[in-house]
Design an enzyme around this catalytic site. Structure first.
Site, short mmCIF file in Angstrom:
data_model
loop_
_atom_site.label_atom_id
_atom_site.label_comp_id
_atom_site.label_asym_id
_atom_site.label_seq_id
_atom_site.Cartn_x
_atom_site.Cartn_y
_atom_site.Cartn_z
N GLU A 148 -10.48 -37.69 6.39
CA GLU A 148 -11.94 -37.71 6.51
C GLU A 148 -12.64 -36.45 5.99
OE1 GLU A 148 -12.94 -38.69 10.54
OE2 GLU A 148 -12.12 -40.68 10.39
N ASN A 162 -10.35 -45.17 7.36
CA ASN A 162 -10.65 -45.01 8.79
C ASN A 162 -11.96 -45.72 9.06
OD1 ASN A 162 -8.42 -43.40 8.93
ND2 ASN A 162 -9.49 -41.56 9.60
N GLU A 198 -7.03 -45.59 10.61
CA GLU A 198 -7.55 -45.40 11.97
C GLU A 198 -8.51 -46.52 12.30
OE1 GLU A 198 -9.51 -41.69 12.95
OE2 GLU A 198 -7.90 -40.51 12.07
N ARG A 201 1.54 -42.35 12.51
CA ARG A 201 0.83 -41.41 11.63
C ARG A 201 0.44 -40.19 12.45
NH1 ARG A 201 -5.38 -41.38 10.08
NH2 ARG A 201 -5.32 -39.40 8.99
N HIS A 245 -5.68 -32.40 8.95
CA HIS A 245 -6.62 -33.10 9.82
C HIS A 245 -7.50 -32.03 10.49
CE1 HIS A 245 -7.21 -37.05 12.17
NE2 HIS A 245 -8.13 -36.22 12.65
N GLU A 300 -10.91 -34.87 22.00
CA GLU A 300 -11.83 -35.59 21.12
C GLU A 300 -12.87 -34.60 20.56
OE1 GLU A 300 -11.84 -38.16 19.43
OE2 GLU A 300 -13.95 -38.60 19.05
N TRP A 301 -12.39 -33.56 19.92
CA TRP A 301 -13.23 -32.60 19.19
C TRP A 301 -14.39 -32.12 20.06
CZ3 TRP A 301 -9.98 -31.17 15.72
CH2 TRP A 301 -9.11 -32.10 15.13
N TYR A 304 -14.59 -47.48 12.32
CA TYR A 304 -14.85 -47.66 13.75
C TYR A 304 -16.00 -48.59 14.09
CZ TYR A 304 -11.60 -43.85 14.68
OH TYR A 304 -10.46 -43.09 14.77
N GLN A 316 -5.35 -32.22 18.16
CA GLN A 316 -5.81 -33.06 19.26
C GLN A 316 -4.74 -33.33 20.32
OE1 GLN A 316 -7.73 -36.00 16.31
NE2 GLN A 316 -9.07 -36.12 18.08
#
Ligand code: PNW
Length: 486
Positions: free
Chosen positions: A173, A313, A384, A80, A126, A441-442, A315, A23
């Site tokens: 993840e 993680n 995260e 991280r 990742h 962002e993917w 959100y 990323q």
């Protein structure tokens, strides 16, 4: 009450930040790096918003000094980041050559972080699997090959950096790798049963095989760390799991209430139950039958007890509505609907740029408690937490830099975490904000921004801290001071 000692991760007592290799790094063809499945996936037209790739990203491979200066400016005491497997072993396999230049790059970066007083936390994986391993044997679908290659890669990293890195995360993840990569098909390698997206893939079986391989590979790496490195290096190692909080769509309906636990089990306990309880959740075994891989005694022995801490993680939250009738074979959620509004039409939280993300800080507190209860009070690091902002990318720079919505998100979420610690007795010990800077962002490309720092992709990847970059350190300080005076 105890919060003055609260975000104590080793000797760290302030906020810190997260990024990942693909990323931010760019430099995809430099110094011997081999392609990853994301390089390949980004080349397929229509997969990534705006046709974006990670070819340049934040150019962090060339800007490690700038990034360290930024971390210092934000008052971060730890960072991280993830290592790109195909920089270290370009073809990825255990009999393939190690790339000394890749080792040197991260070695210097780790030294420079230490010199700046910043503690590195390293994620081994990742999502950027060496492309060759996907081509060679189907990547995660081939458990034995994948586990052997990951174990070898892990050993190379522990050997090279173990004296200077004390906090390791095996996988980031695994839910995303399994479900988004092999069921939805929205992430690399994009396999799915949906033939409008991809001619290959079986979303009813592959995600469960992939998840199983990732768990065993995690366990294998932990065993190597504990047996060969821990005594001399003294560090800790765990996996990081993502998961949102679940509220019933109809709080009066027992089926919806029950479905909330099932939703969390399908997302989180899929991985956490084998690690903490030595088995898959009953709800998954019941729905998936023989599509859920069986544990051999050898494999579960690797996995059970393999976390030194719980990497969380987190959100957002969702409303959950139970489905009636037989589950679809491609269902990965637990035979339920994941909704953003409840039966009264109330939204779970305000809209952001990410369709899946509506903040609900109280859900963070509740999930911390849920995890703490189910897994016998583990030490938790939030690895995260952060948000995008609706329309942020379209704002004039001056306005974009005033990201009050993100600042408020951090206020609310750090506050909820402090409550989980002081009021609910959750052993949460570290907090990392996603992300230090805007990045790739993917599937959403560069249109969705998550950074506390603005990155100007049009003008040499210039970094400009937003309001939230300045505020988040202050937010932490306030919570720590407030609670230490209780
Ligand atoms: C995490 N979902 O990804 C990742 O660890 C980061 O690399 C990423 O940039 C960040 O969150 C923000 O998206 C997720 O669809 C991506 O539920 C998608 C989902 C969850 C997490």
């Amino acid at each position: 009450m105890f919060l003055h000692s609260f975000p104590k991760l080793a000797n760290i007592s302030t906020v810190f930040f997260v990024v990942s290799s693909y990323q931010i790094e760019g430099a995809v063809n430099e110094d011997g790096r081999g392609p990853s499945i994301w390089d390949t996936f980004c080349k397929i037209p229509g997969k990534i918003a705006g046709g974006a790739t990670g070819d340049v990203a934040c150019d962090s491979y060339h800007r490690t000094h700038e990034d360290i200066a930024l971390l210092k400016e934000c008052g971060a005491k730890a960072y991280r980041f993830s290592i790109s497997w195909s920089r270290i072993i370009p073809l990825g396999g255990r009999n393939d050559p190690v790339n000394e230049k890749g080792i040197q790059h991260y070695s210097k970066f780790i030294d420079d972080l230490h010199a700046a007083g910043i503690t590195p936390l390293v994620t081994l994986f990742h999502w950027d699997l060496p492309d060759e391993l996907d081509k060679r044997y189907g990547g995660f679908l081939n458990k034995d090959e994948f586990v052997a290659d990951f174990a070898n890669y892990a050993r190379v990293l522990f050997n090279a950096f173990g004296s200077r890195v004390k906090h390791w995360i095996t996988f980031n993840e695994p839910w995303c790798s399994s479900v988004l990569g092999y069921n939805v098909g929205q992430f690399a390698p994009g396999r799915t049963s949906d033939r409008t997206r991809n001619p290959v893939g079986d979303g009813s079986r592959e995600p469960w095989i992939v998840g199983h391989s990732l768990l065993v590979a995690h366990g294998a790496a932990v065993k190597i760390y504990r047996e060969e490195f821990k005594a001399q290096d003294g560090g800790e190692i765990a996996i990081t799991l993502n998961g949102d909080w679940a509220e019933p769509w109809d709080p009066e309906n027992p089926a919806d209430i029950e479905a909330c636990d099932r939703k969390i089990e399908f997302a989180i306990s899929w991985f956490a139950d084998p690690i903490y309880h030595g088995k898959y959740p009953d709800s998954m075994a019941k729905q998936l039958g023989d599509r859920l891989p069986k544990w051999t005694p050898e494999d579960i022995a690797l996995v059970h007890g393999s976390n030194d801490f719980y990497g969380m993680n987190h959100y957002c939250a969702n409303y959950i509505k139970a489905k009636t009738g037989e589950p679809d074979p491609n269902d990965v959620a637990g035979n339920l609907e994941i909704l953003l509004q409840n039966n009264k039409g109330e939204w779970i939280g305000p809209e952001t740029q990410s369709p899946w993300l509506r903040p609900s800080a109280i859900g963070f507190r509740k999930l911390l408690k849920w995890l703490s209860d189910r897994y016998n009070h583990p030490k938790i690091y939030v690895t995260e937490n952060g948000t995008s902002l609706k329309g942020e990318n379209d704002l004039p720079l001056e306005q974009l830099l005033q990201d009050e919505f993100r600042t408020q998100y951090f206020r609310d979420y750090v506050g909820a975490m402090a409550d989980a610690y002081t009021l609910d007795g959750v052993n949460v010990r570290g907090y990392m904000a996603w992300s230090l800077m805007d990045n790739f962002e993917w599937a959403e490309g560069y249109e969705t921004r998550f950074g506390v720092t603005y990155v100007d992709y049009e003008n040499g990847q210039k970094r400009i801290p937003k309001q939230s970059a300045k505020a988040i350190g202050q937010i932490f300080k306030e919570y720590i001071e407030k609670s230490s005076s209780l």
